[in-house]
Motif scaffolding. Structure first.
Motif, PDB file in Angstrom:
ATOM      1  N   ASP A 123      -3.459  -1.979  -6.008  1.00 27.75           N
ATOM      2  CA  ASP A 123      -4.810  -1.706  -6.039  1.00 27.75           C
ATOM      3  C   ASP A 123      -5.417  -0.553  -5.304  1.00 27.75           C
ATOM      4  OD1 ASP A 123      -5.259  -4.118  -7.098  1.00 27.75           O
ATOM      5  OD2 ASP A 123      -5.891  -5.289  -5.009  1.00 27.75           O
ATOM      6  N   LEU A 124      -4.732  -0.001  -4.192  1.00 27.97           N
ATOM      7  CA  LEU A 124      -4.772   1.393  -3.858  1.00 27.97           C
ATOM      8  C   LEU A 124      -4.470   2.366  -4.942  1.00 27.97           C
ATOM      9  CD1 LEU A 124      -6.062   3.425  -1.451  1.00 27.97           C
ATOM     10  CD2 LEU A 124      -3.738   3.168  -0.331  1.00 27.97           C
ATOM     11  N   THR A 125      -3.095   2.323  -5.400  1.00 31.71           N
ATOM     12  CA  THR A 125      -2.496   3.234  -6.292  1.00 31.71           C
ATOM     13  C   THR A 125      -3.563   3.270  -7.377  1.00 31.71           C
ATOM     14  OG1 THR A 125      -0.390   2.615  -5.379  1.00 31.71           O
ATOM     15  CG2 THR A 125      -0.617   3.798  -7.630  1.00 31.71           C
ATOM     16  N   LEU A 126      -4.009   2.175  -7.895  1.00 28.79           N
ATOM     17  CA  LEU A 126      -5.067   2.202  -9.241  1.00 28.79           C
ATOM     18  C   LEU A 126      -6.149   2.782  -9.040  1.00 28.79           C
ATOM     19  CD1 LEU A 126      -4.291  -1.333 -10.664  1.00 28.79           C
ATOM     20  CD2 LEU A 126      -3.670   0.844 -11.695  1.00 28.79           C
ATOM     21  N   ASP A 127      -6.779   2.704  -7.780  1.00 34.96           N
ATOM     22  CA  ASP A 127      -8.128   3.570  -7.187  1.00 34.96           C
ATOM     23  C   ASP A 127      -7.938   4.736  -7.115  1.00 34.96           C
ATOM     24  OD1 ASP A 127      -9.365   0.823  -7.093  1.00 34.96           O
ATOM     25  OD2 ASP A 127      -9.191   0.780  -5.128  1.00 34.96           O
ATOM     26  N   VAL A 128      -6.630   5.227  -6.551  1.00 37.18           N
ATOM     27  CA  VAL A 128      -6.566   6.613  -6.437  1.00 37.18           C
ATOM     28  C   VAL A 128      -6.406   7.503  -7.974  1.00 37.18           C
ATOM     29  CG1 VAL A 128      -4.888   8.468  -5.430  1.00 37.18           C
ATOM     30  CG2 VAL A 128      -5.960   6.527  -3.912  1.00 37.18           C
ATOM     31  N   LEU A 129      -5.638   6.789  -8.493  1.00 39.63           N
ATOM     32  CA  LEU A 129      -5.075   7.488 -10.080  1.00 39.63           C
ATOM     33  C   LEU A 129      -6.571   7.354 -10.751  1.00 39.63           C
ATOM     34  CD1 LEU A 129      -1.757   5.682 -10.689  1.00 39.63           C
ATOM     35  CD2 LEU A 129      -2.187   8.233  -9.888  1.00 39.63           C
ATOM     36  N   ARG A 130      -7.249   6.547 -10.642  1.00 43.10           N
ATOM     37  CA  ARG A 130      -8.759   6.343 -11.475  1.00 43.10           C
ATOM     38  C   ARG A 130      -9.513   7.582 -10.769  1.00 43.10           C
ATOM     39  NH1 ARG A 130      -8.641   0.670 -10.604  1.00 43.10           N
ATOM     40  NH2 ARG A 130      -7.989  -0.506 -12.262  1.00 43.10           N
ATOM     41  N   ALA A 131      -9.500   7.666  -9.410  1.00 44.06           N
ATOM     42  CA  ALA A 131     -10.447   8.755  -8.895  1.00 44.06           C
ATOM     43  C   ALA A 131     -10.048  10.208  -9.438  1.00 44.06           C
ATOM     44  CB  ALA A 131     -10.576   8.531  -7.461  1.00 44.06           C
ATOM     45  N   ALA A 132      -8.681  10.344  -9.459  1.00 46.24           N
ATOM     46  CA  ALA A 132      -8.298  11.745  -9.728  1.00 46.24           C
ATOM     47  C   ALA A 132      -8.256  11.855 -11.060  1.00 46.24           C
ATOM     48  CB  ALA A 132      -6.777  11.933  -9.050  1.00 46.24           C
ATOM     49  N   ALA A 133      -8.018  11.022 -11.911  1.00 45.88           N
ATOM     50  CA  ALA A 133      -7.949  11.139 -13.686  1.00 45.88           C
ATOM     51  C   ALA A 133      -9.076  11.379 -14.216  1.00 45.88           C
ATOM     52  CB  ALA A 133      -7.369   9.764 -14.059  1.00 45.88           C
ATOM     53  N   ARG A 179      -3.726  12.633   6.174  1.00 43.24           N
ATOM     54  CA  ARG A 179      -3.185  11.385   6.491  1.00 43.24           C
ATOM     55  C   ARG A 179      -3.353  10.183   5.614  1.00 43.24           C
ATOM     56  NH1 ARG A 179      -6.362  14.053   9.848  1.00 43.24           N
ATOM     57  NH2 ARG A 179      -8.497  13.075   9.937  1.00 43.24           N
ATOM     58  N   GLY A 180      -2.735   9.160   5.511  1.00 44.03           N
ATOM     59  CA  GLY A 180      -2.977   7.984   4.802  1.00 44.03           C
ATOM     60  C   GLY A 180      -2.146   7.850   3.486  1.00 44.03           C
ATOM     61  N   ALA A 181      -2.321   6.830   2.904  1.00 46.42           N
ATOM     62  CA  ALA A 181      -1.572   6.323   2.032  1.00 46.42           C
ATOM     63  C   ALA A 181      -2.017   7.004   0.465  1.00 46.42           C
ATOM     64  CB  ALA A 181      -1.685   5.004   1.519  1.00 46.42           C
ATOM     65  N   ALA A 182      -3.325   7.181   0.486  1.00 46.96           N
ATOM     66  CA  ALA A 182      -4.026   7.843  -0.782  1.00 46.96           C
ATOM     67  C   ALA A 182      -3.464   9.446  -1.143  1.00 46.96           C
ATOM     68  CB  ALA A 182      -5.462   8.052  -0.607  1.00 46.96           C
ATOM     69  N   LEU A 183      -3.386  10.166  -0.080  1.00 50.91           N
ATOM     70  CA  LEU A 183      -2.850  11.439  -0.297  1.00 50.91           C
ATOM     71  C   LEU A 183      -1.362  11.619  -0.642  1.00 50.91           C
ATOM     72  CD1 LEU A 183      -3.687  14.279  -0.714  1.00 50.91           C
ATOM     73  CD2 LEU A 183      -2.830  14.884   1.658  1.00 50.91           C
ATOM     74  N   ARG A 184      -0.642  10.450  -0.277  1.00 50.71           N
ATOM     75  CA  ARG A 184       0.975  10.240  -0.486  1.00 50.71           C
ATOM     76  C   ARG A 184       1.080  10.000  -2.083  1.00 50.71           C
ATOM     77  NH1 ARG A 184       3.615   5.923   2.903  1.00 50.71           N
ATOM     78  NH2 ARG A 184       5.048   6.437   1.515  1.00 50.71           N
ATOM     79  N   ILE A 185       0.021   9.262  -2.623  1.00 50.09           N
ATOM     80  CA  ILE A 185      -0.043   9.304  -4.055  1.00 50.09           C
ATOM     81  C   ILE A 185      -0.293  10.233  -4.859  1.00 50.09           C
ATOM     82  CG2 ILE A 185      -1.114   7.742  -5.903  1.00 50.09           C
ATOM     83  CD1 ILE A 185      -1.816   5.595  -3.935  1.00 50.09           C
ATOM     84  N   MET A 199       4.905   7.602  16.193  1.00 48.92           N
ATOM     85  CA  MET A 199       3.856   7.015  15.233  1.00 48.92           C
ATOM     86  C   MET A 199       4.564   6.422  14.320  1.00 48.92           C
ATOM     87  SD  MET A 199       0.597   6.884  15.298  1.00 48.92           S
ATOM     88  CE  MET A 199       0.204   8.365  16.440  1.00 48.92           C
ATOM     89  N   PRO A 200       4.313   5.223  14.079  1.00 54.63           N
ATOM     90  CA  PRO A 200       4.816   4.499  12.777  1.00 54.63           C
ATOM     91  C   PRO A 200       4.537   5.010  11.531  1.00 54.63           C
ATOM     92  CG  PRO A 200       2.995   3.005  13.683  1.00 54.63           C
ATOM     93  CD  PRO A 200       3.263   4.477  14.562  1.00 54.63           C
ATOM     94  N   ASP A 201       5.525   5.175  10.548  1.00 55.63           N
ATOM     95  CA  ASP A 201       5.179   5.603   9.048  1.00 55.63           C
ATOM     96  C   ASP A 201       3.982   4.995   8.554  1.00 55.63           C
ATOM     97  OD1 ASP A 201       7.462   7.454   9.325  1.00 55.63           O
ATOM     98  OD2 ASP A 201       8.810   6.050   8.483  1.00 55.63           O
ATOM     99  N   THR A 202       3.393   5.872   7.554  1.00 54.25           N
ATOM    100  CA  THR A 202       2.264   5.086   6.773  1.00 54.25           C
ATOM    101  C   THR A 202       2.936   4.176   5.807  1.00 54.25           C
ATOM    102  OG1 THR A 202       1.206   7.316   6.871  1.00 54.25           O
ATOM    103  CG2 THR A 202       0.505   5.702   5.349  1.00 54.25           C
ATOM    104  N   PRO A 203       2.205   2.984   5.956  1.00 53.45           N
ATOM    105  CA  PRO A 203       2.676   1.879   4.899  1.00 53.45           C
ATOM    106  C   PRO A 203       2.681   2.464   3.663  1.00 53.45           C
ATOM    107  CG  PRO A 203       0.745   1.156   5.635  1.00 53.45           C
ATOM    108  CD  PRO A 203       1.198   2.307   6.624  1.00 53.45           C
ATOM    109  N   SER A 204       3.620   1.763   2.662  1.00 52.86           N
ATOM    110  CA  SER A 204       3.707   2.246   1.318  1.00 52.86           C
ATOM    111  C   SER A 204       2.301   1.749   0.663  1.00 52.86           C
ATOM    112  CB  SER A 204       4.663   1.571   0.443  1.00 52.86           C
ATOM    113  OG  SER A 204       5.923   2.194   0.952  1.00 52.86           O
ATOM    114  N   PRO A 205       1.395   2.467  -0.176  1.00 54.22           N
ATOM    115  CA  PRO A 205       0.368   1.878  -0.950  1.00 54.22           C
ATOM    116  C   PRO A 205       0.372   0.703  -1.715  1.00 54.22           C
ATOM    117  CG  PRO A 205       1.262   4.052  -2.034  1.00 54.22           C
ATOM    118  CD  PRO A 205       2.269   3.622  -0.650  1.00 54.22           C
ATOM    119  N   SER A 206      -0.646  -0.004  -1.657  1.00 53.49           N
ATOM    120  CA  SER A 206      -0.407  -1.301  -2.470  1.00 53.49           C
ATOM    121  C   SER A 206      -0.772  -0.756  -3.897  1.00 53.49           C
ATOM    122  CB  SER A 206      -1.755  -1.998  -1.899  1.00 53.49           C
ATOM    123  OG  SER A 206      -2.976  -1.660  -2.109  1.00 53.49           O
TER     124      SER A 206
END
Length: 337
Positions: free
Chosen positions: A10-20, A81-87, A1-8
């Motif tokens: 935009d995704l990083t900002l969305d995730v940080l806003r959601a958690a902050a 799984r997915g890039a969001a949790l990696r952030i 299974m290929p590695d999960t791609p690095s988060p973009s």
């Protein structure tokens, strides 16, 4: 299974806003301890159901949390799984567990779990006398479980599903060997028992789902091990259940069936809703064959005493005929609704 791609970005900002936000960060910290319902969160955090639901909706939309329904209940868990949790995972893992607010949240979490466990065990205690009688008729559970482990051997398990999980005993036995473990049962009450038992055993990350064994809510070719433990004798159409289970098996995967050999204990049909009084070795083997699996093992475990009032436990292991290289295992479902 290929590695999960690095988060973009935009995704990083969305995730940080959601958690902050304080409540959402506390929710994420609690979900590090295991899946919880909206009711659990209202009890722990002392906030209203609508407010908790809004926070959870934002976390689901950000890809940090997954939601699944169990009858009238909704349960939430961290996505695995997915890039969001990696952030966000490094932040959650670095939180100070001695922080007064987080410590108070975990204390309330333990109280909620204790109440849930008491309710689940009260339900199970009503069934226990009849279950104890059945257990006394066949080999001890420890002997059966040892046979299960022996049948599966040392082969690694990537994705495991236990259909008709009941009290979750097979999950407790096999989860330490699997990367992903899922239990499915039609009964919310039994899932409550399983959830309490898994929490008591200190097992995290196990997914419990309510669903029909005749229509399991998973995509084709998802699991390399499907377990059907002491379930077929309750079913009107066990062959159909095996066909549906086979649909879930990935190329080269396996199905383990554990049930009773043929017997004549009619009281089980009358008092325990058993539809079938056991299965002959050739019968289950033929169902596996029709579903595209070779029966590579059939073993019978004799009862402690011979006689009309005792039960023999049978194990069957079915091997999918396709090779592992036919195509990769599917990614597990991600429910974001």
């Amino acid at each position: 299974m290929p590695d999960t791609p690095s988060p973009s970005l935009d995704l990083t900002l969305d995730v940080l806003r959601a958690a902050a936000e304080e409540t959402r960060l506390r929710i994420l910290a609690l979900l590090m301890e295991g899946e919880l319902s909206v009711s659990d969160f209202t009890d722990i955090l002392g906030q209203s159901q609508p407010r908790i639901s809004r926070h959870l909706k934002l976390l689901v939309e950000a890809g940090l949390v997954e939601r699944h329904r169990e009858g009238a209940w909704a349960f939430f868990r961290l996505t695995d799984r997915g890039a969001a949790l990696r952030i966000i995972r490094p932040t959650l893992e670095s939180l100070d567990r001695s922080d007064p607010q987080l410590l108070e949240d975990r204390t309330r979490l333990q109280a909620v779990r204790a109440q849930r466990s008491q309710a689940a065990q009260a339900f199970f205690s009503r069934l226990a006398p009849d279950w104890d009688r059945i257990r006394s008729l066949h080999a001890p559970e420890a002997v059966v479980e040892a046979a299960v482990l022996d049948a599966l051997g040392t082969r690694s398990i990537r994705n495991l599903v236990d259909l008709g999980t009941g009290t979750g005993r097979m999950l407790q036995l096999l989860a330490p060997r699997a990367q992903r473990t899922v239990g499915l049962d039609a009964s919310h009450a039994m899932l409550s028992v399983a959830r309490a038992n898994l929490e008591k055993a200190g097992l995290r990350g196990i997914e419990l789902r309510q669903g029909d064994i005749y229509a399991p809510p998973f995509p084709r070719d998802t699991f390399d091990l499907v377990v059907i433990h002491q379930v077929l004798h309750y079913l009107d159409d066990p062959a159909r259940a095996i066909r549906e289970a086979a649909r879930l098996v990935a190329p080269g995967g396996r199905i383990l069936v554990v049930d009773f050999a043929p017997h004549s204990l009619e009281f089980l049909r009358e008092a325990q809703a058993h539809r079938r009084l056991g299965f002959a070795p050739a019968q289950v083997a033929s169902w596996l064959d029709e579903a595209g699996l070779d029966c590579t093992l059939n073993r019978e475990i004799a009862p402690p005493k011979r006689g009309e009032e005792h039960l023999t436990v049978s194990l069957w292991l079915g091997q999918d005929r396709r090779t592992v290289t036919d195509w990769p295992l599917n990614e597990p479902d991600r429910e974001v609704a």
